[in-house]
Design a protein around this motif. Structure first.
Motif, mmCIF file in Angstrom:
data_model
loop_
_atom_site.group_PDB
_atom_site.id
_atom_site.type_symbol
_atom_site.label_atom_id
_atom_site.label_comp_id
_atom_site.label_asym_id
_atom_site.label_seq_id
_atom_site.Cartn_x
_atom_site.Cartn_y
_atom_site.Cartn_z
ATOM 1 N N ASP A 1 -4.433 13.756 -1.386
ATOM 2 C CA ASP A 1 -5.411 12.687 -1.557
ATOM 3 C C ASP A 1 -4.707 11.493 -2.175
ATOM 4 O O ASP A 1 -3.959 11.633 -3.146
ATOM 5 C CB ASP A 1 -6.570 13.154 -2.437
ATOM 6 C CG ASP A 1 -7.752 12.193 -2.393
ATOM 7 O OD1 ASP A 1 -7.795 11.362 -1.461
ATOM 8 O OD2 ASP A 1 -8.621 12.262 -3.273
ATOM 9 N N HIS A 2 -4.908 10.314 -1.588
ATOM 10 C CA HIS A 2 -4.238 9.089 -2.039
ATOM 11 C C HIS A 2 -2.723 9.291 -2.132
ATOM 12 O O HIS A 2 -2.068 8.811 -3.064
ATOM 13 C CB HIS A 2 -4.797 8.621 -3.389
ATOM 14 C CG HIS A 2 -6.218 8.149 -3.315
ATOM 15 N ND1 HIS A 2 -7.297 8.993 -3.529
ATOM 16 C CD2 HIS A 2 -6.737 6.936 -3.023
ATOM 17 C CE1 HIS A 2 -8.430 8.298 -3.387
ATOM 18 N NE2 HIS A 2 -8.114 7.054 -3.078
ATOM 19 N N VAL B 1 0.865 -1.180 0.000
ATOM 20 C CA VAL B 1 0.000 0.000 0.000
ATOM 21 C C VAL B 1 0.902 1.231 0.000
ATOM 22 O O VAL B 1 1.782 1.363 0.855
ATOM 23 C CB VAL B 1 -0.927 0.027 1.233
ATOM 24 C CG1 VAL B 1 -1.694 1.338 1.283
ATOM 25 C CG2 VAL B 1 -1.878 -1.153 1.207
ATOM 26 N N ARG B 2 0.677 2.105 -0.967
ATOM 27 C CA ARG B 2 1.493 3.321 -1.061
ATOM 28 C C ARG B 2 0.746 4.457 -0.361
ATOM 29 O O ARG B 2 -0.154 5.073 -0.914
ATOM 30 C CB ARG B 2 1.759 3.659 -2.532
ATOM 31 C CG ARG B 2 2.823 4.739 -2.737
ATOM 32 C CD ARG B 2 3.122 4.907 -4.208
ATOM 33 N NE ARG B 2 3.784 3.761 -4.763
ATOM 34 C CZ ARG B 2 5.106 3.606 -4.828
ATOM 35 N NH1 ARG B 2 5.898 4.560 -4.359
ATOM 36 N NH2 ARG B 2 5.632 2.542 -5.360
ATOM 37 N N ALA B 3 1.150 4.735 0.886
ATOM 38 C CA ALA B 3 0.471 5.759 1.674
ATOM 39 C C ALA B 3 0.825 7.165 1.199
ATOM 40 O O ALA B 3 -0.009 8.070 1.231
ATOM 41 C CB ALA B 3 0.831 5.609 3.154
ATOM 42 N N GLY C 1 -1.779 25.009 6.050
ATOM 43 C CA GLY C 1 -2.775 23.991 6.329
ATOM 44 C C GLY C 1 -2.527 22.788 5.440
ATOM 45 O O GLY C 1 -2.381 22.925 4.224
ATOM 46 N N TYR C 2 -2.466 21.598 6.047
ATOM 47 C CA TYR C 2 -2.189 20.360 5.312
ATOM 48 C C TYR C 2 -3.383 19.445 5.526
ATOM 49 O O TYR C 2 -3.544 18.862 6.595
ATOM 50 C CB TYR C 2 -0.901 19.740 5.846
ATOM 51 C CG TYR C 2 -0.359 18.587 5.037
ATOM 52 C CD1 TYR C 2 -0.065 18.728 3.682
ATOM 53 C CD2 TYR C 2 -0.115 17.352 5.630
ATOM 54 C CE1 TYR C 2 0.451 17.675 2.943
ATOM 55 C CE2 TYR C 2 0.405 16.295 4.912
ATOM 56 C CZ TYR C 2 0.678 16.461 3.571
ATOM 57 O OH TYR C 2 1.189 15.418 2.837
ATOM 58 N N ILE C 3 -4.255 19.358 4.535
ATOM 59 C CA ILE C 3 -5.543 18.703 4.746
ATOM 60 C C ILE C 3 -5.790 17.620 3.712
ATOM 61 O O ILE C 3 -5.169 17.582 2.644
ATOM 62 C CB ILE C 3 -6.697 19.719 4.724
ATOM 63 C CG1 ILE C 3 -6.737 20.472 3.394
ATOM 64 C CG2 ILE C 3 -6.562 20.705 5.884
ATOM 65 C CD1 ILE C 3 -7.872 21.489 3.294
ATOM 66 N N GLY C 4 -6.735 16.754 4.027
ATOM 67 C CA GLY C 4 -7.097 15.662 3.133
ATOM 68 C C GLY C 4 -8.033 14.714 3.850
ATOM 69 O O GLY C 4 -8.166 14.765 5.076
ATOM 70 N N PRO C 5 -8.689 13.832 3.117
ATOM 71 C CA PRO C 5 -9.611 12.876 3.745
ATOM 72 C C PRO C 5 -8.854 11.866 4.590
ATOM 73 O O PRO C 5 -7.624 11.752 4.501
ATOM 74 C CB PRO C 5 -10.289 12.200 2.550
ATOM 75 C CG PRO C 5 -9.303 12.342 1.431
ATOM 76 C CD PRO C 5 -8.610 13.653 1.659
ATOM 77 N N ASN C 6 -9.570 11.124 5.426
ATOM 78 C CA ASN C 6 -8.942 10.065 6.211
ATOM 79 C C ASN C 6 -8.257 9.072 5.280
ATOM 80 O O ASN C 6 -8.823 8.654 4.269
ATOM 81 C CB ASN C 6 -9.988 9.337 7.062
ATOM 82 C CG ASN C 6 -10.552 10.219 8.158
ATOM 83 O OD1 ASN C 6 -9.876 11.116 8.653
ATOM 84 N ND2 ASN C 6 -11.797 9.973 8.543
ATOM 85 N N GLY C 7 -7.026 8.707 5.630
ATOM 86 C CA GLY C 7 -6.279 7.761 4.815
ATOM 87 C C GLY C 7 -5.562 8.382 3.642
ATOM 88 O O GLY C 7 -4.992 7.672 2.803
ATOM 89 N N ALA C 8 -5.544 9.721 3.558
ATOM 90 C CA ALA C 8 -4.917 10.395 2.417
ATOM 91 C C ALA C 8 -3.401 10.381 2.481
ATOM 92 O O ALA C 8 -2.725 10.535 1.462
ATOM 93 C CB ALA C 8 -5.408 11.833 2.326
#
Length: 318
Positions: free
Chosen positions: A222-223, A29-31, A46-53
């Motif tokens: 993201d991803h 898995v490439r985090a 600000g460093y933001i993204g969805p859970n698991g991003a």
């Protein structure tokens, strides 16, 4: 000066899953995937993204907890993974759901332990402690055991502990999570003071009001990939933000027709017209006032949550 530098940084993890009753399948898995950015001294980002991003993975690499699988990473001129002790004296870290304070000791004793851990000179420690106590309103809490502090009080205590050694960089992970309105305001005001004094701040949060009130720059991940890097105005432009003109007519009527705007909702004599955020409201207001009997009107600014939600859903790429 570039204080944080990432050049094509990746981090992969090996995950094992079931492939039958006795077998296990391994896959990677490439985090974080080829991440590149820089942060200049004195910025509040600000460093933001969805859970698991990949946000937490990035922070762990920046603090030296994790080693990148590929790429080059520097913080304050050092490699975090190879020089963790040297880096620890230059950074501060606050995690909203964890504490670095000693649970059964008074707040004052936790600060004294931090002084010894970071080998802070007595005069410097005294000056920094006085400043943190004043700005964070900790005077009445210094002799209180940490376990007896409220969440907001403990968060302010953690912020003070992270800044006693004058770090060049402050990493914040959800610093206002679970706080009431007053506690949030105090934390935000303190962070503005700290950043204005020259401390570089990298903030991860799901409370986008933190971003709006504190950050001059926003990065969206993201991803494991950076999909946006710019200011809030650029974020709204990239997300095709819209402002809303709310019109109260003298009486109910058909949908309003105005150049550059479209009606998105009608409720009796009230109508909502959307138009691009970067567009001036003046010509639309003039057209509506000229053609329709008005009682009142107002302009509502775009909501940043809507922009981010569209990004998370894949409506914006970069």
């Amino acid at each position: 000066m570039e204080l944080i530098e990432l050049d094509r940084v990746s981090r992969t993890f090996t995950v094992r899953s079931k492939a039958g009753r006795l077998r296990r399948r391994r896959h990677e898995v490439r985090a974080v995937d080829g991440l590149s950015f820089t942060v200049r001294a004195g910025e509040c980002v600000g460093y933001i993204g969805p859970n698991g991003a990949g946000k937490s993975t990035t922070i762990k690499m920046l603090t030296g907890i994790l080693v990148p699988s590929a790429g080059r990473l520097r913080v304050a001129g050092v490699d975090p993974a190879r020089e963790r002790v040297a880096l620890a004296r230059r950074i501060g870290v606050v995690f909203g759901q964890r504490t670095t304070l000693w649970w059964d000791l008074p707040l004052r004793d936790s600060y004294e332990l931090a002084r010894r851990l970071y080998r802070i000179e007595p005069a410097r420690y005294a000056a920094n402690l006085e400043r943190c106590v004043e700005l964070l309103q900790l005077g009445d809490l210094l002799d209180t055991p940490v376990r007896q502090l409220s969440l907001g009080q403990r968060m302010r205590g953690d912020l003070g502990a992270a800044l006693l050694h004058d770090p060049q960089v402050l990493y914040l992970d959800e610093p206002t999570i679970g706080l009431d309105v007053l506690s949030k305001a105090r934390v935000r005001e303190f962070l503005r003071e700290v950043n204005a004094a020259g401390t570089t701040v990298l903030l991860t949060t799901h409370d986008l009001t933190d971003i709006e009130q504190l950050c001059g720059r926003v990065m969206v991940i993201d991803h494991g990939r950076l999909v946006f890097d710019g200011d809030l105005a650029g974020l709204h432009a990239a997300g095709r933000s819209e402002r809303t003109l709310v019109v109260d007519l003298a009486r109910p009527g058909p949908p309003i027709e105005a150049p550059g705007a479209r009606v998105v909702k009608v409720a009796g004599a009230r109508q909502w017209l959307a138009f691009p955020a970067e567009q001036s409201a003046a010509p639309i207001v003039a057209a509506v006032a000229d053609r329709y009997p008005l009682q009142d009107l107002s302009v509502r600014e775009p909501v940043i949550e809507d922009v981010i939600a569209r990004m998370y859903a894949g409506a914006v790429g970069g």
